[in-house]
Write a protein that holds these residues in place. Structure first.
Motif, PDB file in Angstrom:
ATOM      1  N   VAL A  12      -7.683  -5.774  -9.290  1.00  0.00           N
ATOM      2  CA  VAL A  12      -8.013  -4.771  -8.292  1.00  0.00           C
ATOM      3  C   VAL A  12      -6.837  -3.801  -8.240  1.00  0.00           C
ATOM      4  CG1 VAL A  12      -8.429  -4.382  -5.838  1.00  0.00           C
ATOM      5  CG2 VAL A  12      -9.390  -6.406  -6.973  1.00  0.00           C
ATOM      6  N   LEU A  13      -7.113  -2.515  -8.362  1.00  0.00           N
ATOM      7  CA  LEU A  13      -6.041  -1.530  -8.356  1.00  0.00           C
ATOM      8  C   LEU A  13      -5.512  -1.347  -6.943  1.00  0.00           C
ATOM      9  CD1 LEU A  13      -7.459   1.206 -10.749  1.00  0.00           C
ATOM     10  CD2 LEU A  13      -5.875  -0.637 -11.281  1.00  0.00           C
ATOM     11  N   THR A  14      -4.195  -1.450  -6.831  1.00  0.00           N
ATOM     12  CA  THR A  14      -3.497  -1.184  -5.588  1.00  0.00           C
ATOM     13  C   THR A  14      -2.562  -0.037  -5.877  1.00  0.00           C
ATOM     14  OG1 THR A  14      -3.537  -3.535  -5.083  1.00  0.00           O
ATOM     15  CG2 THR A  14      -2.015  -2.193  -3.814  1.00  0.00           C
ATOM     16  N   SER A  15      -2.392   0.869  -4.933  1.00  0.00           N
ATOM     17  CA  SER A  15      -1.489   1.980  -5.173  1.00  0.00           C
ATOM     18  C   SER A  15      -0.622   2.207  -3.949  1.00  0.00           C
ATOM     19  CB  SER A  15      -2.281   3.250  -5.495  1.00  0.00           C
ATOM     20  OG  SER A  15      -1.409   4.271  -5.918  1.00  0.00           O
ATOM     21  N   TYR A  16       0.672   2.175  -4.169  1.00  0.00           N
ATOM     22  CA  TYR A  16       1.626   2.421  -3.103  1.00  0.00           C
ATOM     23  C   TYR A  16       2.319   3.755  -3.342  1.00  0.00           C
ATOM     24  CZ  TYR A  16       1.229  -2.525  -1.913  1.00  0.00           C
ATOM     25  OH  TYR A  16       0.757  -3.765  -1.546  1.00  0.00           O
ATOM     26  N   PHE A  17       2.561   4.480  -2.270  1.00  0.00           N
ATOM     27  CA  PHE A  17       3.457   5.623  -2.319  1.00  0.00           C
ATOM     28  C   PHE A  17       4.865   5.092  -2.125  1.00  0.00           C
ATOM     29  CE2 PHE A  17      -0.505   7.588  -0.665  1.00  0.00           C
ATOM     30  CZ  PHE A  17      -0.730   8.454  -1.729  1.00  0.00           C
ATOM     31  N   PHE A  18       5.854   5.871  -2.542  1.00  0.00           N
ATOM     32  CA  PHE A  18       7.246   5.448  -2.399  1.00  0.00           C
ATOM     33  C   PHE A  18       7.535   5.014  -0.964  1.00  0.00           C
ATOM     34  CE2 PHE A  18      11.723   6.131  -1.540  1.00  0.00           C
ATOM     35  CZ  PHE A  18      12.301   5.382  -2.556  1.00  0.00           C
ATOM     36  N   GLU A  19       7.028   5.763  -0.003  1.00  0.00           N
ATOM     37  CA  GLU A  19       7.297   5.490   1.408  1.00  0.00           C
ATOM     38  C   GLU A  19       6.700   4.166   1.886  1.00  0.00           C
ATOM     39  OE1 GLU A  19       7.481   9.796   0.516  1.00  0.00           O
ATOM     40  OE2 GLU A  19       5.948   8.281   0.141  1.00  0.00           O
ATOM     41  N   ASP A  20       5.758   3.614   1.147  1.00  0.00           N
ATOM     42  CA  ASP A  20       5.111   2.351   1.516  1.00  0.00           C
ATOM     43  C   ASP A  20       5.869   1.129   1.009  1.00  0.00           C
ATOM     44  OD1 ASP A  20       2.959   3.836   2.555  1.00  0.00           O
ATOM     45  OD2 ASP A  20       1.917   3.809   0.615  1.00  0.00           O
ATOM     46  N   LEU A  21       6.799   1.324   0.083  1.00  0.00           N
ATOM     47  CA  LEU A  21       7.490   0.208  -0.555  1.00  0.00           C
ATOM     48  C   LEU A  21       8.606  -0.339   0.330  1.00  0.00           C
ATOM     49  CD1 LEU A  21       7.745   1.610  -4.185  1.00  0.00           C
ATOM     50  CD2 LEU A  21       6.089  -0.048  -3.292  1.00  0.00           C
ATOM     51  N   ALA A  22       8.871  -1.638   0.177  1.00  0.00           N
ATOM     52  CA  ALA A  22       9.956  -2.288   0.902  1.00  0.00           C
ATOM     53  C   ALA A  22      10.591  -3.340   0.000  1.00  0.00           C
ATOM     54  CB  ALA A  22       9.421  -2.955   2.167  1.00  0.00           C
ATOM     55  N   GLY A  25       1.504  -0.997 -13.338  1.00  0.00           N
ATOM     56  CA  GLY A  25       0.520   0.078 -13.365  1.00  0.00           C
ATOM     57  C   GLY A  25      -0.723  -0.165 -12.535  1.00  0.00           C
ATOM     58  N   THR A  26      -0.955  -1.428 -12.131  1.00  0.00           N
ATOM     59  CA  THR A  26      -2.191  -1.703 -11.398  1.00  0.00           C
ATOM     60  C   THR A  26      -1.976  -2.333 -10.024  1.00  0.00           C
ATOM     61  OG1 THR A  26      -2.479  -3.927 -12.345  1.00  0.00           O
ATOM     62  CG2 THR A  26      -3.474  -2.066 -13.546  1.00  0.00           C
ATOM     63  N   ARG A  27      -0.793  -2.891  -9.776  1.00  0.00           N
ATOM     64  CA  ARG A  27      -0.577  -3.643  -8.541  1.00  0.00           C
ATOM     65  C   ARG A  27       0.618  -3.159  -7.729  1.00  0.00           C
ATOM     66  NH1 ARG A  27      -2.795  -9.022  -8.471  1.00  0.00           N
ATOM     67  NH2 ARG A  27      -4.764  -8.913  -9.572  1.00  0.00           N
ATOM     68  N   LEU A  28       1.792  -3.117  -8.360  1.00  0.00           N
ATOM     69  CA  LEU A  28       3.019  -2.778  -7.642  1.00  0.00           C
ATOM     70  C   LEU A  28       3.964  -2.045  -8.572  1.00  0.00           C
ATOM     71  CD1 LEU A  28       4.665  -3.126  -4.975  1.00  0.00           C
ATOM     72  CD2 LEU A  28       5.635  -5.194  -5.980  1.00  0.00           C
ATOM     73  N   PRO A  29       4.177  -0.773  -8.376  1.00  0.00           N
ATOM     74  CA  PRO A  29       3.666   0.101  -7.331  1.00  0.00           C
ATOM     75  C   PRO A  29       2.216   0.522  -7.532  1.00  0.00           C
ATOM     76  CG  PRO A  29       5.738   0.954  -8.217  1.00  0.00           C
ATOM     77  CD  PRO A  29       5.294  -0.172  -9.088  1.00  0.00           C
ATOM     78  N   GLY A  30       1.688   0.434  -8.751  1.00  0.00           N
ATOM     79  CA  GLY A  30       0.286   0.765  -8.985  1.00  0.00           C
ATOM     80  C   GLY A  30       0.103   2.118  -9.641  1.00  0.00           C
ATOM     81  N   PRO A  31      -1.151   2.597  -9.682  1.00  0.00           N
ATOM     82  CA  PRO A  31      -1.457   3.862 -10.340  1.00  0.00           C
ATOM     83  C   PRO A  31      -0.553   4.998  -9.858  1.00  0.00           C
ATOM     84  CG  PRO A  31      -3.482   2.744  -9.769  1.00  0.00           C
ATOM     85  CD  PRO A  31      -2.362   1.956  -9.132  1.00  0.00           C
TER      86      PRO A  31
END
Length: 162
Positions: free
Chosen positions: A5-15, A75-81
């Motif tokens: 399942v593709l998950t996509s994080y923006f930089f601001e969402d990462l921790a 590419g698909t999970r963390l950080p994702g697309p």
């Protein structure tokens, strides 16, 4: 490997400490396909007779095939697309054989706001034994800025004062 399942994080969402994992059973078709795509037709990967005479006693998967599974997580999970690979270090610890179930994990270990860079620890293991580890640096898209609402039809667009 089932398509994750593709998950996509923006930089601001990462921790720091965020982690994702995938599992993949290495099939003969994976090894043969990787040899065709990469051009690496070393008989250690493709020939049972040759491989039986090596210290491994059987065919093994390409090291970079195993490393490519890291790319699948990034590419698909963390950080994702949208994540763009910048660099990767690799340390190969043990062979991966056809039929092995490889568990690949990545973990956020550093976030650099300048350039929206994310450094991740990467690890692949088989039956609890680390077969590959390293670090990846990726550039991660930032959250899009909110756009001002469009003016109503017939209304002039607002402009900012200079």
């Amino acid at each position: 490997m089932a398509m994750p399942v593709l998950t996509s994080y923006f930089f601001e969402d990462l921790a720091l400490g965020m982690r994702e994992t995938i599992m993949k059973t290495v099939m003969e078709s994976d090894v043969v396909g990787f040899a065709q795509v990469s051009g690496d037709d070393n008989p250690i990967h493709l020939c049972d007779v040759y491989a039986a005479k090596t210290r491994f006693g059987q065919r093994i998967a390409h090291g970079l095939y195993t490393a490519s599974l890291i790319s699948a997580v990034l590419g698909t999970r963390l950080p994702g697309p949208g994540a763009v690979y910048m660099s990767q270090t690799l340390s190969f610890k043990a062979p991966v054989k056809i039929g092995d179930v490889v568990v690949v994990s990545v973990e956020v270990v550093e976030l650099v706001e300048k350039g929206r860079r994310c450094r991740l620890h990467c690890e692949a293991s088989v039956d609890g034994q680390v077969v590959l580890d390293g670090e990846a640096t990726v550039m991660v898209p930032g959250r899009p800025k909110e756009r001002a609402p469009e003016p109503a039809p017939g209304q002039p667009a607002k402009t900012e004062a200079a």
